[in-house]
Design a protein around this motif. Sequence first.
Motif, PDB file in Angstrom:
ATOM      1  N   TRP A 285     -57.989 -42.984  10.373  1.00 47.52           N
ATOM      2  CA  TRP A 285     -57.043 -41.956  10.811  1.00 47.52           C
ATOM      3  C   TRP A 285     -55.885 -41.937   9.826  1.00 47.52           C
ATOM      4  O   TRP A 285     -55.460 -42.979   9.315  1.00 47.52           O
ATOM      5  CB  TRP A 285     -56.512 -42.250  12.210  1.00 47.52           C
ATOM      6  CG  TRP A 285     -55.365 -41.327  12.582  1.00 47.52           C
ATOM      7  CD1 TRP A 285     -55.446 -40.070  13.084  1.00 47.52           C
ATOM      8  CD2 TRP A 285     -53.958 -41.616  12.440  1.00 47.52           C
ATOM      9  NE1 TRP A 285     -54.196 -39.540  13.269  1.00 47.52           N
ATOM     10  CE2 TRP A 285     -53.252 -40.469  12.876  1.00 47.52           C
ATOM     11  CE3 TRP A 285     -53.229 -42.712  11.972  1.00 47.52           C
ATOM     12  CZ2 TRP A 285     -51.871 -40.402  12.875  1.00 47.52           C
ATOM     13  CZ3 TRP A 285     -51.840 -42.644  11.962  1.00 47.52           C
ATOM     14  CH2 TRP A 285     -51.185 -41.488  12.417  1.00 47.52           C
TER      15      TRP A 285
ATOM     16  N   THR B 209     -53.995 -44.260   4.946  1.00 51.57           N
ATOM     17  CA  THR B 209     -54.964 -43.786   3.955  1.00 51.57           C
ATOM     18  C   THR B 209     -54.609 -44.141   2.516  1.00 51.57           C
ATOM     19  O   THR B 209     -55.258 -43.673   1.591  1.00 51.57           O
ATOM     20  CB  THR B 209     -55.099 -42.249   4.052  1.00 51.57           C
ATOM     21  OG1 THR B 209     -53.814 -41.647   3.774  1.00 51.57           O
ATOM     22  CG2 THR B 209     -55.565 -41.809   5.431  1.00 51.57           C
TER      23      THR B 209
ATOM     24  N   ALA C  62     -57.004 -38.252   5.004  1.00 53.42           N
ATOM     25  CA  ALA C  62     -57.975 -39.008   5.796  1.00 53.42           C
ATOM     26  C   ALA C  62     -59.395 -38.698   5.352  1.00 53.42           C
ATOM     27  O   ALA C  62     -60.251 -39.595   5.276  1.00 53.42           O
ATOM     28  CB  ALA C  62     -57.798 -38.694   7.278  1.00 53.42           C
TER      29      ALA C  62
END
Length: 323
Positions: free
Chosen positions: A158, A135, A165
């Motif tokens: 994910w 992320t 996320a």
Amino acid sequence: MQFISRKQVEQALSPLKCLQLSRDAFILVSRGKVKQTLRSVIASGKGSLMGTMPACIEEGPYAGFGLKTVKVDFSHSDRHTSHEGCILLYDASDKGDIVLVDAASVTELRTAAASALATEMLAAQNASHLAVLGTGVQARKHVQMMMAVRPLRHISVWGRSAASASVFADWCRQHSGLPVTVAMTPAQAISDADIICTVTASNAPFLSSRDLPAHCHINAVGASAPGFQEISPDIYAAAELYVDSRESVWHSSSCLQQAKQQGFLSQDNPGTETGELLTSEIRPTALKPRRTLFKSVGLAVQDLVFARSVVAWNKTSMNNNPD
């Protein structure tokens, strides 16, 4: 001494420009036009490390010596980037000019561009479902670069932090205009994905071969130094292997080393280099659907090519817009 900032780097390098520079860098490698040593890494034991990457490009528009030095700190997730450092460029002539270029921005762009170039050559032409595992900044750059090479219709994400996320998913929706799904597990994120990008700082694998779709392209990016792992060694037996540099990945990838130790990968088949694909008449995307894996750890030649391009753009910009 001149300094090139993040802002100047980002102004100079569009996604399409980054793809072209990646091609140039990998072709230099395949044609033996660059001298570069393996990355030297020193770890602090406190969640950070420093890497140094010297290189010399011997001829052409990118010719000259250069050195990237970068500190990577994984303990501060709230920072804009985990990387900070500079690329030191020495003029190819005898003028002695020295330029410092922001290394964090160049690293972000050239890493994602290498994945996009591999995707352009290896993924199915109609690949439309992108899965991003991670992320951070690299996750965002990969989304932008993947959109430049394939007709994406859906993104799944994910992250080890549900909050991160969610924030990343919102960013993807805003910048892509596509539907975005937040997955609870890595396996859920890649289900039915055509393109998979792993861009984490994980030190333990979170994907295995049983998780993979029947046909997909994987860009394994995050584990670029010894001690880090994202994918299980058995994935190397389940996909065709492509690399940025055989010497570098065998030296720096713990996962690849374990794949060999556990019998999933033979050093007799160490992977096809990106530059070899670019200079070959073979067109992998014309082959039947299959699983492909691009493992990259990053090369100094990429940093030099990107940095010198930014310096050239900056000179042109200054000449066209004098004070």
